[in-house]
Motif scaffolding. Structure first.
Motif, PDB file in Angstrom:
ATOM      1  N   UNK A   1      31.612  45.677  45.512  1.00 23.18           N
ATOM      2  CA  UNK A   1      31.472  44.254  45.222  1.00 23.18           C
ATOM      3  C   UNK A   1      32.515  43.843  44.188  1.00 23.18           C
ATOM      4  N   UNK A   2      32.662  42.544  44.017  1.00 16.36           N
ATOM      5  CA  UNK A   2      33.622  42.030  43.029  1.00 16.36           C
ATOM      6  C   UNK A   2      33.296  42.573  41.644  1.00 16.36           C
ATOM      7  N   UNK A   3      32.009  42.544  41.271  1.00 21.62           N
ATOM      8  CA  UNK A   3      31.623  43.012  39.941  1.00 21.62           C
ATOM      9  C   UNK A   3      31.843  44.512  39.789  1.00 21.62           C
ATOM     10  N   UNK A   4      31.560  45.287  40.854  1.00 24.92           N
ATOM     11  CA  UNK A   4      31.774  46.736  40.781  1.00 24.92           C
ATOM     12  C   UNK A   4      33.248  47.062  40.643  1.00 24.92           C
TER      13      UNK A   4
ATOM     14  N   UNK B   1      34.415  46.140  37.181  1.00 27.84           N
ATOM     15  CA  UNK B   1      33.938  47.086  36.171  1.00 27.84           C
ATOM     16  C   UNK B   1      34.698  48.404  36.238  1.00 27.84           C
ATOM     17  N   UNK B   2      35.241  48.736  37.407  1.00 31.02           N
ATOM     18  CA  UNK B   2      35.964  49.994  37.579  1.00 31.02           C
ATOM     19  C   UNK B   2      37.288  49.993  36.805  1.00 31.02           C
TER      20      UNK B   2
ATOM     21  N   UNK C   1      38.347  46.831  28.306  1.00 28.51           N
ATOM     22  CA  UNK C   1      38.246  48.275  28.074  1.00 28.51           C
ATOM     23  C   UNK C   1      37.704  48.554  26.681  1.00 28.51           C
ATOM     24  N   UNK C   2      38.136  47.758  25.713  1.00 27.55           N
ATOM     25  CA  UNK C   2      37.652  47.914  24.347  1.00 27.55           C
ATOM     26  C   UNK C   2      36.157  47.624  24.274  1.00 27.55           C
ATOM     27  N   UNK C   3      35.717  46.609  25.011  1.00 26.42           N
ATOM     28  CA  UNK C   3      34.294  46.312  25.048  1.00 26.42           C
ATOM     29  C   UNK C   3      33.495  47.460  25.639  1.00 26.42           C
TER      30      UNK C   3
END
Length: 260
Positions: free
Chosen positions: A18-21, A24-25, A73-75
């Protein structure tokens, strides 16, 4: 004739992310690169290769380019660091803190270059937003340590909230842990992590004792903490080492007033 050869395994079903997955990758892949190189030395092409996607796809999800991706990435790293300080309220407090520091130093070890670049600043991608993310980790860490000391951080929270002296002491210790971690990296990760962890726990106990001498709230915290400690734990071991040293300072005490 019937063949006895085993049939090939069925092809693995392809699952479209999905867009969110997919979004997140990408920060996870970027974080792996930032762990070993300064953030401003990592290109979007390298992030795309690490994530197994095209460069245009990186821009599709992060139109702000490297800056936006770095902040994401920092988050992600900040969330992982906050989890390092989360520990169930089971067992003596100093042993809980030791377990927290074991996880924290493992993170530092695994993300050495990126950790150093992040906390020292000076990166071309450093902004007020990235600084805020890092400060959020420090504050969350302080709140967790206060909870292990039997206090909750917020002054307006219910229950036993931490006063200003205790809060200042804990945040000073967090800063010392951070500084010691950076020095540890500069010194080639010497002494061994377990030894550094023990010293940092001792440092917390010493700060608590010194603050308790002039702050009644901290004195109450120390009394409650010592009641939960064991002879073989960090507090017991430090007491065994320090009490003989302190005994040598008896001559510094003011003489007792003469009896009438």
């Amino acid at each position: 004739m019937t063949s006895t050869a085993a049939a090939p395994p069925p092809p693995r079903a392809y699952r479209r992310l999905s867009v969110e997955e997919r979004r997140a990758q990408l920060p996870v892949a970027a974080l792996g690169l930032f762990a070993h190189r300064a953030p401003d030395e990592v290109s979007l092409d390298e992030v795309a290769v690490a994530a197994g996607v095209s460069r245009p796809l990186v821009y599709r999800y992060f139109p702000g380019g490297r800056q936006q991706l770095y902040e994401a990435a920092l988050g992600s790293a900040a969330d992982e660091l906050k989890l390092c300080f989360t520990e169930p309220p089971v067992g003596p407090p100093t042993e809980r803190v030791a377990r927290v520091l074991d996880r924290y130093l493992r993170f530092v070890d695994e993300h050495d270059t990126g950790f150093s670049a992040l906390l020292r600043g000076g990166s071309v991608v450093e902004t007020s937003r990235t600084t805020s993310i890092v400060d959020g980790v420090r504050r969350a860490a302080a709140e967790e340590i206060l909870s292990h000391l039997g206090r909750i951080g917020g002054a307006d929270a219910g229950g036993r909230s931490a006063g200003p002296r205790l809060r200042m002491m804990v945040r000073s210790w967090i800063a010392a842990v951070e500084a010691a971690s950076l020095i540890w990296l500069d010194e080639g990760k010497q002494p061994p992590a377990a030894e550094l962890r023990g010293w940092l726990v001792d440092h917390l106990i010493a700060l608590l004792a010194a603050t308790a001498a002039t702050d009644e709230e901290t004195a109450a915290v120390v009394r409650d903490l010592l009641a939960l400690e064991t002879p073989g734990g960090p507090a017991g071991r430090l007491a065994e080492l320090v009490i003989p040293v302190v005994a040598d300072a008896a001559h510094l005490l003011a003489p007792a007033p003469a009896a009438d």
